[in-house]
Design a protein around this motif. Structure first.
Motif, PDB file in Angstrom:
ATOM      1  N   MET A  61     -35.739-111.406 -40.784  1.00 40.50           N
ATOM      2  CA  MET A  61     -37.011-111.859 -41.172  1.00 40.50           C
ATOM      3  C   MET A  61     -36.770-112.693 -42.585  1.00 40.50           C
ATOM      4  O   MET A  61     -36.100-112.240 -43.393  1.00 40.50           O
ATOM      5  CB  MET A  61     -38.033-110.838 -41.330  1.00 40.50           C
ATOM      6  CG  MET A  61     -38.367-109.962 -40.291  1.00 40.50           C
ATOM      7  SD  MET A  61     -39.819-108.853 -40.557  1.00 40.50           S
ATOM      8  CE  MET A  61     -41.059-109.784 -41.106  1.00 40.50           C
ATOM      9  N   VAL A  84     -43.631-116.601 -43.067  1.00 45.30           N
ATOM     10  CA  VAL A  84     -42.685-115.583 -42.650  1.00 45.30           C
ATOM     11  C   VAL A  84     -41.896-115.847 -41.140  1.00 45.30           C
ATOM     12  O   VAL A  84     -42.912-116.118 -40.288  1.00 45.30           O
ATOM     13  CB  VAL A  84     -43.417-114.096 -42.511  1.00 45.30           C
ATOM     14  CG1 VAL A  84     -42.584-112.865 -42.107  1.00 45.30           C
ATOM     15  CG2 VAL A  84     -44.154-114.002 -43.827  1.00 45.30           C
ATOM     16  N   ARG A 110     -43.987-107.779 -43.673  1.00 37.84           N
ATOM     17  CA  ARG A 110     -44.774-108.835 -43.007  1.00 37.84           C
ATOM     18  C   ARG A 110     -46.219-108.968 -43.928  1.00 37.84           C
ATOM     19  O   ARG A 110     -47.051-109.919 -44.016  1.00 37.84           O
ATOM     20  CB  ARG A 110     -44.991-108.406 -41.600  1.00 37.84           C
ATOM     21  CG  ARG A 110     -46.162-109.168 -40.860  1.00 37.84           C
ATOM     22  CD  ARG A 110     -45.971-108.990 -39.511  1.00 37.84           C
ATOM     23  NE  ARG A 110     -46.889-109.693 -38.738  1.00 37.84           N
ATOM     24  CZ  ARG A 110     -47.122-109.840 -37.410  1.00 37.84           C
ATOM     25  NH1 ARG A 110     -46.080-109.407 -36.798  1.00 37.84           N
ATOM     26  NH2 ARG A 110     -47.981-110.491 -36.734  1.00 37.84           N
ATOM     27  N   ILE A 136     -44.258-116.189 -37.728  1.00 38.21           N
ATOM     28  CA  ILE A 136     -45.274-115.135 -37.550  1.00 38.21           C
ATOM     29  C   ILE A 136     -46.700-115.487 -37.987  1.00 38.21           C
ATOM     30  O   ILE A 136     -46.852-116.518 -39.028  1.00 38.21           O
ATOM     31  CB  ILE A 136     -44.856-114.032 -38.586  1.00 38.21           C
ATOM     32  CG1 ILE A 136     -43.714-113.129 -37.769  1.00 38.21           C
ATOM     33  CG2 ILE A 136     -45.976-112.854 -38.661  1.00 38.21           C
ATOM     34  CD1 ILE A 136     -43.401-112.126 -38.713  1.00 38.21           C
ATOM     35  N   ASN A 148     -50.017-116.069 -39.747  1.00 45.16           N
ATOM     36  CA  ASN A 148     -50.493-115.239 -40.973  1.00 45.16           C
ATOM     37  C   ASN A 148     -51.373-116.281 -41.599  1.00 45.16           C
ATOM     38  O   ASN A 148     -51.485-117.575 -40.928  1.00 45.16           O
ATOM     39  CB  ASN A 148     -49.652-114.474 -41.844  1.00 45.16           C
ATOM     40  CG  ASN A 148     -48.709-115.520 -42.425  1.00 45.16           C
ATOM     41  OD1 ASN A 148     -48.543-116.849 -42.372  1.00 45.16           O
ATOM     42  ND2 ASN A 148     -47.707-115.044 -43.146  1.00 45.16           N
TER      43      ASN A 148
END
Length: 630
Positions: A231, A214, A206, A298, A300
């Protein structure tokens, strides 16, 4: 077990007397490792050598694997507390077999093994023969080596368990190892080591791919956010750049995952689902093998950028009161923030970060300062990395070199690394005053001179700093320069301690779910947890729930599993031993230990109840109340 022991003894006798051993006498991986050790010319009766890197080489190894060390440290501490036995240690190894960090029980540290497994020591098969860390590096699989299974007799009084840590691209990023003086098979410890290794792996993936999309996925939606999640990291063209081991398991049967397009793996094009994923939705997709999985994105920098390109206009107001724009709702989605006062504080964080306003975060140890720092970094939308430094860990006399670079290293220095990203300085008031003055100038003029060639370096990073104390207190004590204070306190965040947060129950449920997918907490157990003062804040809560989860037999943590982990009666802070006084979480632990001794009637009983070694219990008694130790 007796037959296995006899076979091992016979194999060792032949190995040490004849340089060979019977086939089939040992587990396959141990037998293969012994053969490799013989091929390397090792003598099974040779003395154990230290084989430790010099200071310069070891520092180079630490610098090369700084991210691995940073993400592994909390897992090392948690694993150390979870094992909670005697005569054991936890070690983190590099892909080259160098021990980077250790946490050791006092009893183990005083043994020959404890003096051999030290930071900087090298544990490859070629140098040490069969050992779990070296075997794990060779096979790239979890490894267990017990007692006499070690090739060198000098290591036969130790058992070790290792698990690999991968980088998502198929390469080893490191190895996690637990060693003890016990020769009993320890499958529970092996499971804990593998869980910790998986968590470190996920954190590394990550962190390393903040500029790529991701995705998390799992066949069951309630498992998203747990250690068992798969992932996927996507390139700009939405092909697969990296995948963790769980993801490979879920997508088994699909050949050539790396470099494959998203729609070669799933039955939908990424372009068709991207906007909904960027807006924080969890989608149900079917892979090319016909299996359905739940997928989410995710938060980011890459996801924010894609969301802004695809839906630049603001979305409806967030139901939790956090910022309304899609990218900002995405920012806070992966953390539990339901405390209204904290929501009000953080509502303005994304905009401040996007404007480049320095962020200062104050809070007690364990309140989540680095989490908020990473949220600010993600919201800033800067193209560079998140570079973290703990001011307390800077070597004496080397702080300026750490920030501005060494004369012999043109590209070194934290400022250079973070020039286009975020520089996160933890415990900023611990910086030497000379570094504070230089950093204040950089923030003022946006440039500095490299100490090597004197060249002018342009660019100032987005700065996020933290402290457990107020800047006013540090200023009054002369530990903080006024010129730096007013340059770093642009947007201030004061994180409340856990005992004052109104979303305590939600946090506890998140930690229980992370400890074991689907695990709940009974209302009575939650009530007991709320009564504790939580001096260690989120770190302490996570540890207590992880320990309770390890002993929970049902689908929810009960009060019976929580009670042994919390002190029954609060005692005065001055009752803590001298080495713990002044550090809240240490004082709490010390009082818990002393209370258990008095309540249960002795050191041995308290050690068993708390899951600690007797040495650890004695340590807290002799410094404060020697009479209790008799």
């Amino acid at each position: 077990m007796e037959l296995q022991t006899t076979a091992l003894m016979r194999a060792r006798h032949m190995l040490e007397s004849q340089g060979r051993f019977p086939g089939g006498a040992l587990p396959g991986e141990i037998s293969d490792s012994w053969l490799r050790s013989l091929s390397s010319g090792l003598d099974p009766l040779a003395r154990a050598e230290r084989l430790v890197l010099g200071d310069t080489d070891f520092r180079t190894a630490q610098d090369r694997h700084a991210d691995l060390i940073r993400f592994a440290r909390p897992e090392l501490e948690l694993l150390f507390d979870q094992i909670a036995g005697s005569n054991f240690m936890i070690a983190l190894g590099s892909p080259e077999g160098v021990v980077l960090e250790t946490l050791s029980d006092t009893q183990f540290a005083e043994t020959d093994a404890g003096r051999t497994v030290v930071p900087g020591s090298v544990w490859t098969e070629e140098l040490r023969g069969t050992n779990a860390l070296g075997l794990c590096l060779t096979t790239r699989r979890p490894a267990q080596v017990y007692g006499g299974e070690h090739f060198l007799r000098a290591h036969s009084d130790v058992s070790c368990i290792s698990a690999p840590i991968f980088d998502g691209r198929g390469a080893l990023a490191g190895v996690l190892d637990a060693s003890s003086r016990s020769t009993v098979r320890q499958q529970h410890t092996a499971a804990l080591v593998q869980m910790s290794a998986s968590n470190i792996e996920n954190c590394l993936i990550r962190s390393a791919h903040d500029q790529r999309i991701v995705l998390q996925f799992h066949p069951r939606p309630e498992y998203l956010g747990t250690l068992s999640v798969g992932m996927l990291v996507l390139e700009e063209d939405f092909t697969i750049h990296a995948i963790n081991r769980k993801g490979e398991v879920f997508l088994a049967g699909i050949s050539r995952l790396h470099g494959a397009s998203f729609d070669a793996i799933f039955e939908r094009r990424f372009e068709d689902v991207a906007l909904r994923l960027m807006q924080g939705e969890t989608l149900r997709l079917r892979d090319r093998m016909g299996s359905a999985v739940s997928v989410r994105c995710i938060a980011n920098r890459a996801s924010f950028a894609l969301a802004m390109r695809m839906a630049p206009r603001a979305a409806p107001e967030s139901p939790r009161g956090l910022p309304a724009a899609d990218e900002d709702r995405n920012l806070f989605r992966d953390v539990v923030i339901e405390d209204e006062a904290l929501v009000r504080t953080l509502r303005r964080l994304p905009e401040a970060a996007r404007q480049g306003t320095p962020v200062f975060i104050r809070g007690e140890t364990g309140t989540g300062k680095e989490i908020v720092a990473r949220l600010a970094h993600a919201a800033s939308a800067r193209g560079g990395p998140f570079v973290a430094v703990d001011a307390r860990m800077l070597p004496p006399g080397d702080a300026e070199a750490a920030f501005f670079g060494r004369p012999s290293e043109a590209g070194s220095g934290l400022l250079a690394q973070a020039a286009k990203g975020t520089l996160f300085v933890d415990e900023v008031t611990r910086l030497p005053l000379s570094v504070q003055a230089a950093l204040a100038r950089v923030l003022d003029v946006g440039e500095y001179r490299h100490p090597g060639d004197g060249s002018l370096r342009k660019g100032a990073p987005f700065l996020v700093t933290t402290s457990t104390e107020t800047l006013a207190a540090a200023l009054q004590d002369g530990r903080l320069l006024p010129g730096l204070r007013f340059r770093i306190e642009g947007f201030a965040v004061d994180l409340p301690p856990l005992r004052d947060r109104s979303d305590f129950d939600a946090l506890a449920r998140r930690f229980s779910h992370s400890a074991r997918a689907g695990l709940g907490i009974e209302p009575e157990a939650l009530a007991r947890l709320r009564l504790h003062d939580w001096p260690g804040n989120l770190h302490e809560l996570r540890l207590v729930i992880a320990q309770a989860a390890a002993s929970a037999a049902g689908s929810a943590i009960t009060a019976a599993e929580v009670d042994p982990l919390l002190p029954e009666v609060a005692t005065k802070a001055e009752d803590a031993c001298g080495q713990c006084a002044g550090v809240p979480w240490k004082e709490s632990q010390c009082r818990t230990i002393r209370d258990a001794v008095g309540r249960l009637g002795g050191v041995a009983q308290a050690a068993r109840s708390l899951g600690m070694s007797r040495t650890t219990v004695y340590k807290h008694l002799t410094a404060a109340a020697p009479g209790l130790a008799h």
